[in-house]
Design an enzyme around this catalytic site. Structure first.
Site, short mmCIF file in Angstrom:
data_model
loop_
_atom_site.label_atom_id
_atom_site.label_comp_id
_atom_site.label_asym_id
_atom_site.label_seq_id
_atom_site.Cartn_x
_atom_site.Cartn_y
_atom_site.Cartn_z
N ARG A 39 0.87 -1.20 0.00
CA ARG A 39 0.00 0.00 0.00
C ARG A 39 0.89 1.23 0.00
O ARG A 39 2.11 1.12 0.06
CB ARG A 39 -0.85 0.00 1.26
CG ARG A 39 0.05 -0.17 2.50
CD ARG A 39 -0.63 0.14 3.77
NE ARG A 39 0.11 -0.33 4.93
CZ ARG A 39 1.11 0.30 5.52
NH1 ARG A 39 1.55 1.46 5.05
NH2 ARG A 39 1.70 -0.20 6.58
N ARG A 65 6.41 12.82 12.66
CA ARG A 65 5.01 12.51 12.96
C ARG A 65 4.63 13.16 14.29
O ARG A 65 5.24 12.87 15.31
CB ARG A 65 4.79 11.01 13.07
CG ARG A 65 5.13 10.25 11.81
CD ARG A 65 4.62 8.83 11.92
NE ARG A 65 5.15 7.99 10.86
CZ ARG A 65 4.75 6.74 10.64
NH1 ARG A 65 3.83 6.21 11.43
NH2 ARG A 65 5.28 6.02 9.66
N VAL A 78 2.75 5.68 5.20
CA VAL A 78 2.57 6.96 5.91
C VAL A 78 3.65 7.95 5.47
O VAL A 78 3.38 9.12 5.20
CB VAL A 78 2.64 6.75 7.44
CG1 VAL A 78 2.54 8.08 8.18
CG2 VAL A 78 1.57 5.79 7.92
#
Lengths: 72, 446
Positions: B292, B338, B295
């Site tokens: 996929r 993050r 992030v």
């Protein structure tokens, strides 16, 4: 009588004790799940589990009582 | 076929991120949201938005039937899964395809293969990619003990269906292994519905370095360089950078070759990331593949100038990759931070009302935020509030710019890891580019 409360909002993932069970201070009694993290909740005092107020899967807010202990 | 309308089966910052590329490409974006998320920016940024249920993910973002129902109702052509949630669910991917929709991701069979860590190890070994010394699935604690004895402690007990830092148990010796095994199985059963375990040697000190790959439906596969992801807490990433500041050019080339070998052997399509663990002698081993968008994809975008989401759409439409490997260039350096809603000392979650959340507007600083002032960070989802991506010509320059950018963030109402991010920027090992996955444990805690 002492209450064990949720230290943060989350869902009840596991209840590790049963009513009538003896616990010691510092023992994990409930595991909450919040923001994809497991958060163990400990008994602050030693005693007997009097009543469990929540079920696995139920949602609790910070400060909500999880179970009560009668101090020994 | 041309995708004209897409449903984004995700939330927060990644939904906003995908919407941005949709707007650029003239694709209609459909958002889905839970009762807990209705005030988040992505819901109004989308062209249409549908309420799909209450806060808990099983009742909303993991409710496959409901999401497919909305896809039919909104008459979309495709589904973009983002990361996490249903993005690596092979059954869901297949259902999407069976419903006549385009799945923006790899083929379901490949998702299934890589989702099972035991199978993934076998696929990699077959392709000639080194894997961490360890086992296939173990059936009993006795079998796990025998393998641990053979490869030597410490070992990691890993759930085959785990990932993202979940379902791993470090055992230093036989007693610990024997006591952890039943508990680990019980947790894996509850978390993933699968209690298959395997044993891996624990490599420490270690660095986590991953290679971005992307393949089209015509057999072309290229890599888009590596990301260094060694700043972690609880086996989850906090800071990522590209390129890696420490590995030799030779190791870098070997990593790319291994990643391409792996991706080509499974005829990989769309964006994927192959994670490696690298030891102090720069030996590297396959850890897992994420099938996929990642992030931390923005650091790759920053150094290559490629819009990875745009490429995902193009590949899903059947277009050929527009570039050959030798045309890909990495320029400068980029670091992503993050911002988590958590206690900066013990990293415990800190949900609550964001009384203020504001970011500076600076050149070379990209903000991918999922929340804004007045939103509530709820306990149902991952604690990430935003990503701050800083880029420039040199790593030293990026570090200085990052200190400036991070110190200009205003956030109040909840606790965040902002102080930790700033501490890392001053950490001598980080500044030198020579750190491993223990770096956050070595920070002073006052």
């Amino acid at each position: 009588m002492a209450q064990v409360t949720a230290s943060m909002a989350g869902s009840v993932w596991k209840i590790l004790v049963k009513e009538g069970e003896q616990v010691v201070q510092g023992q994990d009694v409930v595991i909450l799940e919040s923001m994809k993290m497991e958060i163990p909740i400990q008994a602050e005092v030693s005693g007997t589990v009097e009543k469990i107020f929540v079920e696995e899967g139920s949602f609790v807010n910070e400060g909500d009582p999880l179970l009560s202990l009668s101090e020994s | 076929m041309k995708i004209k309308k897409v449903l984004i089966a995700n939330r927060g910052e990644i939904a906003s991120r995908v919407i941005r590329t949709c707007q650029k490409l003239g694709i209609q974006a459909v958002a889905v949201y839970s009762e807990a998320d209705q005030a988040l920016p992505y819901v109004r940024q989308a062209d249409e938005a549908y309420l799909i249920g209450p806060g808990p993910v099983v009742k909303s973002y993991l409710n496959q039937e409901k999401i497919l129902e909305v896809a039919q109702e909104a008459d979309v052509d495709a589904i973009h899964p983002g990361y996490g949630l249903l993005s690596e669910n092979a059954y869901f991917a297949k259902k999407v395809i069976d419903a006549g929709l385009v799945w923006i991701g790899p083929r379901p069979e490949v998702i299934a293969q890589m989702g099972e860590k035991v199978t993934a190890r076998q696929v990699m070994q077959k392709a000639g990619v080194p894997v961490v010394p360890g086992s296939d699935a173990v059936k009993s604690v006795e079998e796990a003990a025998a393998i641990a004895q053979e490869i030597g402690f410490p070992v990691l007990l890993k759930a085959s269906s785990g990932g993202g830092g979940m379902g791993m148990y470090l055992c230093h010796g036989m007693d610990e292994l024997r006591s952890q095994f039943p508990l680990a199985q019980q947790r894996a059963k509850a978390l993933f519905g699968d209690d298959t375990f395997f044993v891996e040697k624990w490599i420490s000190p270690a660095r986590h370095i991953e290679v971005q790959v992307i393949g089209d439906q015509h057999g072309n596969v290229i890599h888009l360089f590596e990301r260094e992801c060694s700043v972690q807490r609880r086996n989850q990433k906090v800071i990522e950078e590209s390129l890696s500041p420490s590995i030799s050019q030779e190791t870098r080339q070997r990593l790319y070759e291994a990643a391409l070998l792996a991706a080509r052997s499974m005829h990989y399509t769309n964006a994927g990331t192959i994670e490696f663990v690298v030891d102090s002698e720069e030996n590297f081993y396959f850890l897992e593949m994420n099938t996929r968008l990642q992030v931390e994809h923005p650091v790759t975008e920053a150094i290559t100038g490629v819009d990875l989401v745009e490429l995902q759409f193009a590949i899903a439409e059947g277009k050929e990759l527009p570039w050959k490997q030798e045309e890909m260039k990495a320029r400068g350096h980029a670091i992503e931070f993050r911002l988590y809603a958590e206690n900066p000392k013990n990293f415990y979650p800190s949900p609550g009302l964001l009384q203020e959340l504001s970011f500076p507007v600076l050149e070379g600083v990209r903000i991918d935020a999922g929340y804004e002032t007045g939103n509530t960070v709820t306990p149902f989802y991952d604690p990430m509030i935003a990503k701050v991506i800083v880029s420039g010509s040199w790593r030293e320059e990026v570090i200085e710019k990052a200190k400036d950018a991070l110190s200009k963030i205003s956030v109040s109402g909840i606790q965040t890891n902002l102080p930790v991010l700033l501490q890392v920027l001053d950490h001598p090992s980080f500044v030198a580019g020579k750190y491993d996955t223990n770096i956050l444990n070595s920070l002073p805690r006052e």
